[in-house]
Design a protein around this motif. Structure first.
Motif, PDB file in Angstrom:
ATOM      1  N   GLY A 241     -29.724  73.954  38.541  1.00 30.52           N
ATOM      2  CA  GLY A 241     -28.880  74.621  38.138  1.00 30.52           C
ATOM      3  C   GLY A 241     -27.377  74.579  38.862  1.00 30.52           C
ATOM      4  N   ASP A 242     -27.312  75.662  39.912  1.00 31.32           N
ATOM      5  CA  ASP A 242     -26.143  75.772  40.520  1.00 31.32           C
ATOM      6  C   ASP A 242     -26.147  75.588  42.155  1.00 31.32           C
ATOM      7  OD1 ASP A 242     -24.097  76.315  38.198  1.00 31.32           O
ATOM      8  OD2 ASP A 242     -24.727  78.198  39.082  1.00 31.32           O
ATOM      9  N   ASP A 243     -27.550  75.322  42.093  1.00 28.34           N
ATOM     10  CA  ASP A 243     -27.900  75.362  43.590  1.00 28.34           C
ATOM     11  C   ASP A 243     -28.249  73.347  43.931  1.00 28.34           C
ATOM     12  OD1 ASP A 243     -28.707  78.021  43.624  1.00 28.34           O
ATOM     13  OD2 ASP A 243     -30.583  77.889  43.206  1.00 28.34           O
ATOM     14  N   VAL A 244     -27.241  72.993  45.675  1.00 25.29           N
ATOM     15  CA  VAL A 244     -28.117  72.039  45.631  1.00 25.29           C
ATOM     16  C   VAL A 244     -28.928  72.288  47.187  1.00 25.29           C
ATOM     17  CG1 VAL A 244     -26.898  70.284  46.328  1.00 25.29           C
ATOM     18  CG2 VAL A 244     -25.667  71.528  45.422  1.00 25.29           C
ATOM     19  N   LEU A 245     -29.985  71.880  46.617  1.00 22.70           N
ATOM     20  CA  LEU A 245     -30.657  71.747  47.643  1.00 22.70           C
ATOM     21  C   LEU A 245     -31.408  70.179  48.339  1.00 22.70           C
ATOM     22  CD1 LEU A 245     -33.341  74.122  46.249  1.00 22.70           C
ATOM     23  CD2 LEU A 245     -31.569  74.621  47.534  1.00 22.70           C
ATOM     24  N   PRO A 246     -31.844  70.635  49.776  1.00 28.30           N
ATOM     25  CA  PRO A 246     -32.203  69.500  50.272  1.00 28.30           C
ATOM     26  C   PRO A 246     -33.897  68.666  49.503  1.00 28.30           C
ATOM     27  CG  PRO A 246     -33.080  71.022  51.724  1.00 28.30           C
ATOM     28  CD  PRO A 246     -32.310  71.738  50.534  1.00 28.30           C
ATOM     29  N   GLY A 247     -33.823  67.478  49.661  1.00 30.76           N
ATOM     30  CA  GLY A 247     -35.040  66.813  48.970  1.00 30.76           C
ATOM     31  C   GLY A 247     -35.741  66.330  50.042  1.00 30.76           C
ATOM     32  N   ARG A 373     -26.268  72.113  56.331  1.00 35.46           N
ATOM     33  CA  ARG A 373     -28.111  71.883  55.684  1.00 35.46           C
ATOM     34  C   ARG A 373     -29.202  72.248  56.345  1.00 35.46           C
ATOM     35  NH1 ARG A 373     -24.572  66.596  55.500  1.00 35.46           N
ATOM     36  NH2 ARG A 373     -23.384  67.068  53.422  1.00 35.46           N
ATOM     37  N   ALA A 374     -29.789  72.411  57.724  1.00 30.56           N
ATOM     38  CA  ALA A 374     -30.929  72.649  58.684  1.00 30.56           C
ATOM     39  C   ALA A 374     -30.673  74.497  58.148  1.00 30.56           C
ATOM     40  CB  ALA A 374     -30.607  72.471  60.156  1.00 30.56           C
ATOM     41  N   GLY A 375     -29.793  74.800  58.075  1.00 32.29           N
ATOM     42  CA  GLY A 375     -29.598  76.378  57.513  1.00 32.29           C
ATOM     43  C   GLY A 375     -30.990  76.617  56.231  1.00 32.29           C
ATOM     44  N   MET A 376     -30.142  75.662  55.100  1.00 29.18           N
ATOM     45  CA  MET A 376     -31.260  75.495  53.867  1.00 29.18           C
ATOM     46  C   MET A 376     -32.196  74.955  53.956  1.00 29.18           C
ATOM     47  SD  MET A 376     -27.808  73.927  51.566  1.00 29.18           S
ATOM     48  CE  MET A 376     -27.346  72.660  52.315  1.00 29.18           C
ATOM     49  N   VAL A 377     -32.598  73.758  54.699  1.00 30.87           N
ATOM     50  CA  VAL A 377     -34.149  73.548  54.917  1.00 30.87           C
ATOM     51  C   VAL A 377     -35.072  74.662  55.472  1.00 30.87           C
ATOM     52  CG1 VAL A 377     -35.855  71.426  56.269  1.00 30.87           C
ATOM     53  CG2 VAL A 377     -33.556  71.622  55.534  1.00 30.87           C
TER      54      VAL A 377
END
Length: 480
Positions: A241-247, A373-377
């Motif tokens: 969707g609109d979310d970009v997450l670390p893979g 990015r670290a926060g998203m993880v």
């Protein structure tokens, strides 16, 4: 050779039919619950024989096509056969093979009925030549559309859950799926990495496309390659969707190369093909003071927005300077710039100061991206353990993503990082450019690429006085 039987040659009183088969995706599926094309055809044949139908052509197939969209080659073929009076019956395995869109299915049904063609289902005992059959078909089409909606909703939820765990849905070119995880393919993985490197280095999109096509052994279109270059999966991300997450998968390109590629894609969006495959040496670099790219007309340059060049233009324009004279002045300024770098200590000091400021800004932005990015993880991990409520998770994820995108956008505006503030190296690049320019074997694309490595833009202004020479009107602006 025996004469081929025509489609219209059927005995009087025998209804002619063609079998229609559709499968959304084959993908090596099997099992009792999978309606393969062979299973569908066998069931249609079992229905047709006792019904006294005669098959008048090979099956019409729509393989790997959704039932929600009626822009299908198979459906178009059925329309042509019906219009030519070649069939009386369209036989399907199940009604949902015909379509999963009630409105378009009924519109096509009415079109076929007007031409005397009815629909017969092998598994549902439907014959639209009868009122009860038409009523039953309408209801089954509605059920098929509802099931399609439910399937789509289920897949959306599944993809979202997989993305939250860092699992990418699908398999981008350059990856293999091993034990349900994406792994770089031995050949195509390095090829994708090289593809990003070449495009970031300024190679023409046509040459980049030819390179990847040669590795794959298949023809490719530049639009597909540009779409591939925008895929964040190659950066190790998962998009839902609109979310970009670390893979969890390994990236095939790095941050710096990714930003340079995206900046070039944005800069070239809507760029005329003549700029991407240049036919003269200054194309895309030379412009008027208002920022309009100049065009070549014969041996001269014009501003396409100039009052004297295009009817109704509002730009003052640049007149009609001679291209060869502008080019000669550009090369003279490049040579002078190289000499200044070697001898002028003030020029060196100014360059070192600019580079120092750029390094500080770049380091701050890169640290902001790393922290986001670290926060998203960490946020995804907490969400997986159900420690974060859904509203808080969505809001925090949106804030972190906005922070990352803002930093990435500013980094893209800074341009590529300059690793070593060496005036001698910059002067050497200028000398190489001058030598390259004099080689008759060098293409215009190679000259433009070399010039872009040190020159940001070339501004040509209009003449301030009668017959003002071109060398007084050209200003070359260098990166360094």
């Amino acid at each position: 050779m025996p004469r081929r039987r025509g489609l219209s040659a059927a005995p009087t009183g025998t209804r002619r039919y063609v079998a229609y088969r559709r499968v959304s995706e084959l993908m090596g599926r099997g099992g009792d619950d999978f309606h393969s094309p062979d299973i569908q055809l066998a069931a249609i044949h079992r229905m047709a024989k006792p019904a006294g139908l005669e098959e008048v052509g090979p099956p019409v197939d729509d393989i790997d096509r959704t039932g929600r969209d009626f822009s299908r080659d198979g459906i178009d073929q059925v329309r042509r056969m019906a219009a030519a009076g070649q069939i009386d019956v369209l036989a399907v395995y199940k009604v949902d093979r015909f379509g999963r869109n009630v409105l378009e299915s009924l519109q096509l049904l009415a079109e076929l009925a007007a031409q005397g063609v009815t629909i017969m289902s092998a598994t549902e005992q439907i014959d639209t030549s009868t009122p009860s059959g038409r009523w039953m078909l309408t209801n089954l089409l509605a059920i098929a559309e509802m099931q399609s909606d439910e399937i789509g909703r289920g897949w959306s939820n599944t993809i979202a859950r997989r993305a939250e765990k860092g699992h990418h849905h699908g398999r981008p070119l350059g990856y293999l799926r091993v034990n349900k995880r994406l792994m770089p393919a031995p050949t195509l993985g390095p090829a994708i990495t090289e593809l990003f490197r070449r495009y970031a280095a300024g190679d023409p999109i046509g040459e980049v496309t030819e390179y990847l096509a040669a590795i794959r052994g298949k023809t490719m279109h530049t639009a597909n390659v540009k779409k591939l270059l925008r895929n964040r999966a190659y950066l190790g991300h998962v998009v839902t969707g609109d979310d970009v997450l670390p893979g969890e998968h390994e990236p095939l390109t790095d941050e710096v190369t990714w930003r340079r590629v995206q900046a070039r894609l944005a800069a070239e969006a809507g760029t005329p093909p003549r700029h991407l495959a240049p036919t003269w040496s200054l194309v895309g670099l030379v412009e008027c003071p208002q920022g309009h790219k100049l065009q070549r007309q014969g041996d001269r340059l014009v501003c396409g927005h100039g009052r004297g060049d295009v009817k109704g233009g509002t730009c003052p324009g640049v007149g009609r300077p001679v291209l060869a004279r502008v080019e000669a002045e550009v090369l003279r300024q490049v040579a002078a710039w190289a000499a200044e770098l070697r001898t002028d200590h003030h020029a060196r000091a100014r360059r070192l100061a600019r580079l120092a400021v750029a390094r500080v800004d770049r380091a701050t932005l890169e640290r902001q991206m790393t922290d986001a990015r670290a926060g998203m993880v960490n946020l995804v991990k907490e969400r997986a353990l159900r420690r974060v409520p859904e509203p808080v998770y969505r809001q925090a994820l949106a804030e972190l993503r906005a922070s990352e995108q803002a930093a990435a956008s500013q980094l893209a505006r800074l341009g590529p990082a300059i690793r070593e503030p060496d005036p001698e190296a910059a002067a050497g690049a200028a000398d190489s450019l001058l030598a390259l320019w004099g080689d008759a074997e060098v293409t215009h694309a190679e000259r433009v690429r070399a010039l872009r490595s040190i020159v940001g833009r070339i501004v040509v202004r209009s003449a301030a006085r009668w017959r003002e020479p071109e060398h007084d009107r050209v200003d070359v602006q260098f990166y360094l």
